[in-house]
Design a protein around this motif. Sequence first.
Motif, PDB file in Angstrom:
ATOM      1  N   THR A 196       6.387   0.961  -3.153  1.00  0.00           N
ATOM      2  CA  THR A 196       5.739   2.235  -2.844  1.00  0.00           C
ATOM      3  C   THR A 196       6.793   3.300  -2.563  1.00  0.00           C
ATOM      4  N   HIS A 197       6.349   4.553  -2.624  1.00  0.00           N
ATOM      5  CA  HIS A 197       7.277   5.655  -2.350  1.00  0.00           C
ATOM      6  C   HIS A 197       7.760   5.620  -0.906  1.00  0.00           C
ATOM      7  N   ARG A 223       4.209  -6.482  -7.348  1.00  0.00           N
ATOM      8  CA  ARG A 223       3.708  -5.130  -7.105  1.00  0.00           C
ATOM      9  C   ARG A 223       4.867  -4.135  -7.134  1.00  0.00           C
ATOM     10  N   GLN A 256       8.179   2.891   0.946  1.00  0.00           N
ATOM     11  CA  GLN A 256       9.165   1.818   1.051  1.00  0.00           C
ATOM     12  C   GLN A 256      10.506   2.236   0.459  1.00  0.00           C
ATOM     13  N   THR A 312       0.827  -1.187   0.000  1.00  0.00           N
ATOM     14  CA  THR A 312       0.000   0.000   0.000  1.00  0.00           C
ATOM     15  C   THR A 312       0.868   1.244   0.000  1.00  0.00           C
ATOM     16  N   ASP A 313       0.574   2.186  -0.915  1.00  0.00           N
ATOM     17  CA  ASP A 313       1.290   3.458  -0.923  1.00  0.00           C
ATOM     18  C   ASP A 313       0.637   4.358   0.114  1.00  0.00           C
ATOM     19  N   GLU A 365       4.560  13.697  -7.511  1.00  0.00           N
ATOM     20  CA  GLU A 365       4.772  12.271  -7.213  1.00  0.00           C
ATOM     21  C   GLU A 365       5.284  11.556  -8.457  1.00  0.00           C
ATOM     22  N   ALA A 369      -0.714   7.934  -0.744  1.00  0.00           N
ATOM     23  CA  ALA A 369      -1.756   8.150  -1.738  1.00  0.00           C
ATOM     24  C   ALA A 369      -2.949   8.847  -1.108  1.00  0.00           C
ATOM     25  N   MET A 390       5.600   4.949  -9.554  1.00  0.00           N
ATOM     26  CA  MET A 390       6.228   3.873  -8.794  1.00  0.00           C
ATOM     27  C   MET A 390       6.872   2.877  -9.758  1.00  0.00           C
TER      28      MET A 390
END
Length: 527
Positions: free
Chosen positions: A151-152, A148, A154, A33-34, A331, A37, A334
């Motif tokens: 995310t940013h 996947r 991570q 999950t980002d 942004e 967002a 990803m």
Amino acid sequence: MSTDLTANLSTDTANSSTAPAADPSADTANPGTDLTAGLSRDTANLGTGLGTTSGIDSLLTDLATGIVPLGMPVDFETASDHWLAPAVEALVLITRGEESLEPLARAAQRDEQRTALFLCLALAVAGQGDRIHASWLGTAFGELSLERPVTHGQRALWLAAARGAYGPAGKIFVLRKLDAMTASPVSEPDRWLRALIPDEPSAAVSPALADFEELAGLPELADPVHAAARLTHLLDRCTEITSARESRGDGTVVTEKTSSVSGPTSGSAARPDGDTVGEAPGPTGGASRDLGDLAFVTAAQTDRSSEATVVWSQDEPLTVLRRLAGADAPERPMRSLTEHLLGDLRPGSHPSLAAIALHVAAPIVRTAGESLAEATRAEAPESVTIPILGYRVMLRPEGPDPESLGAAEERITTEGAPARGRPWAAYALLALAPVILVVALVLPVLPLALLALLPAAGGAYRLWRRRQRERAHAEYVVTRLSELRELAQGAVWALHEYAHESEGRIKTATSDLAELIRLLRRGPRAG
């Protein structure tokens, strides 16, 4: 959730040098999950709560320049029940070394994962990453997956941990997370090699074949040489990555200039070593700078011992913090885990990121190295056929093939001495001379007799020219035949020298492979 953000915090905040007390990878939440967002809308529309982000911008700017906040930002004194308000309060207390259990509990109850992500990144930017609890990283990071994109959040934690923001435990945490996602050793090794060594040794030619381009261009002879050169290049690149030093002998981390700055900016002071230090805000005006300027801060952040720690040339953690705080920050798309690792392996990436990526890709790199070493052991063919002076000649270890060499010599002889008819024109001129002489005597016309000398001279000249051409062609054929035999014999000796050279090349490749495996087994240093 099972992770308790307040666990062992009283001990951690009382003693800033306490090591993390738990395995960072033990707890994870919301994999894939980002967490940033939609936060711009969620945080900006809180009515009387967090109506503006200027306070958090100023707070993070101060933290990034080594300024310990004196208290909560004004915007948060009457904050709503949003998770960010108690998280900011806890951040301020942690940086001041004060008790923060109560605001941590409130923030974790409202959004545990975002609270953990915010605190981990904010403390990293402040140069106080050692104040976090080990379990926070596991909560904030979540789970990685090859299916996947990363995310940013991570990636920001990944960057911060690789840069040493959380100490050895942070690097170990990232390594464990990435090790769990290690790709198969058969996963496109050429793609990983192109990332590691994009500049191929295109001019790799065996010294024994340097004078014989036709031999050097044969795939069965060129491939082992090219493979040995690639293996050496690969070893050099891996040695460069694994030997990169971020720390000097006294333990101080070496700072780096951000590439975004070409010179001192307005309001900056130049240090004696040429770096620039951002002007420290005054007690009342320190909140005026926007967080967008953080990417251009070249001053070393300071920890509690006032030693230089990290200069953030990567803006990912700052961008994620802005989005967590509700700012409308741009942004980036990803990317997948593999794309991040390939990018980190390319020349010019940060040494710590490259070391971690190399550790993750070690099985693939080792397989590629073994394939290159095996390619250097390819046996030379029993015979090769190459063009010599434009004629194809087969070469064997014992010498040129007689049949192909004979055919080449025959073609040289035929082409060098073309078939010619009889010199009828010269003969006619010579026959015409006595005829003219006879006529001159019969008539008699003595001046006409002198004209007989002209056709006789013309015929003799044509026969002389023909003889000269025949002699030149014969000499050319002899020269070409001698050159053909000399080149053919030289190519055979070059093949013998190549075979002798290949023994040393195989030994070097074996040594390079052993050294490569040793480097890959050693892995990156946690400290």
